[in-house]
Design an enzyme around this catalytic site. Structure first.
Site, PDB file in Angstrom:
ATOM      1  N   SER A  82       0.850  -1.147  -0.118  1.00  0.00           N
ATOM      2  CA  SER A  82      -0.023   0.196  -0.064  1.00  0.00           C
ATOM      3  C   SER A  82       0.830   1.170   0.010  1.00  0.00           C
ATOM      4  O   SER A  82       1.746   1.315  -0.950  1.00  0.00           O
ATOM      5  CB  SER A  82      -0.876  -0.213   1.273  1.00  0.00           C
ATOM      6  OG  SER A  82      -1.858   0.830   1.259  1.00  0.00           O
ATOM      7  N   HIS A 105      -2.397  -1.305  -4.478  1.00  0.00           N
ATOM      8  CA  HIS A 105      -3.923  -1.379  -4.645  1.00  0.00           C
ATOM      9  C   HIS A 105      -4.468   0.075  -4.699  1.00  0.00           C
ATOM     10  O   HIS A 105      -3.740   0.882  -4.713  1.00  0.00           O
ATOM     11  CB  HIS A 105      -4.372  -2.108  -3.329  1.00  0.00           C
ATOM     12  CG  HIS A 105      -4.394  -1.399  -1.988  1.00  0.00           C
ATOM     13  ND1 HIS A 105      -5.149  -1.696  -1.020  1.00  0.00           N
ATOM     14  CD2 HIS A 105      -3.397  -0.386  -1.950  1.00  0.00           C
ATOM     15  CE1 HIS A 105      -4.997  -0.826  -0.087  1.00  0.00           C
ATOM     16  NE2 HIS A 105      -3.895  -0.088  -0.226  1.00  0.00           N
TER      17      HIS A 105
END
Length: 243
Positions: A82, A105
């Site tokens: 992330s 993501h």
């Protein structure tokens, strides 16, 4: 001379990092990173392992490392997921342990509420955030924007070999593998919620009040009980947060 910086734990805002320090939890904040960047070092080695956290805080760290007047080497030692993967993109050289992973993501929000107009606005904010993140990946890998966007939408986990093959990393550590670039979420980041931060703030206030009251009484040299109560309160709040 090289300077080594170990970045582990969630990525948080400067104004909330003290809560993590108080609880004895390792965290990564822009201020701590910026204070560790020196002009004298010939090389800055950053050992990175984080499940992610605040995107804006990660962006500040990414920018600071890109602006550093020294060679920056990023070593992904465990997980760069992330927001942590954004930081990883800042290295002049990015190495990844053969047992480590990367994950990219789409941006997400916690505790979202509001009417349809509010949610449409938040959706637009998230879309802009994703576009900003995409650029960091594209600059590093040389992959097409559409490819990166698809990987983010799919919440893609990359092994060390895949990270090198796609160009997110240059080398796999310990193996001598060297390959050029070819051309919030299901992962727990450890970021504390605002509710927990407020509870800890209240706990500290109560502690200080009790401490002041005690100072006006006969001194008590046995503080074991009060310390145990404080530890129990901390544990209860953290247990509530992560369960």
């Amino acid at each position: 001379m090289a300077t080594t910086l170990n970045l582990t734990g969630p990525i948080v805002w400067n104004d909330s990092s003290w809560i993590y320090d108080y609880l004895g939890i390792e965290c990564i904040s822009p201020k701590n990173v910026m204070e560790s960047i020196g002009d004298e070092a010939e090389q800055l080695i950053v050992n990175l392992s984080s499940g992610g956290g605040e995107v804006t805080a990660a962006s500040e760290i990414y920018t600071a490392l890109r602006q550093a007047k020294t060679t920056v080497v990023i070593n992904i030692t465990g997980m760069a997921a992330s927001a942590a993967s954004i930081i990883a993109m800042s290295g002049d050289t990015v190495n990844i342990s053969p047992t480590a992973q990367m994950m990219i993501h789409q941006a997400s929000l916690r505790g979202v509420s509001g009417n349809k107009d509010d949610l449409d606005h938040l959706s637009d904010i998230l879309d802009k955030t994703d576009q900003s993140i995409v650029q960091a990946y594209v600059d590093r890998t040389g992959l097409p924007v559409d490819k990166i966007v698809k990987m983010m939408a799919d919440e893609t986990f990359l092994t060390a070999q895949e990270a090198v093959e796609y160009g997110f990393a240059n080398n796999i550590m310990f193996t001598g593998t060297n390959a050029k670039a070819k051309v919030t979420n299901s992962l727990e980041t450890g970021v504390l919620s605002n509710d927990v931060i407020n509870k800890i703030g209240t706990l500290i206030s109560v502690k200080e009040q009790v401490k002041n009251d005690k100072a006006q009484e006969v001194p008590d040299t046995n503080t074991t009980d009060s310390r145990q109560v404080l530890r129990s309160a901390k544990a209860a709040i953290l247990l509530e947060e992560f369960n």
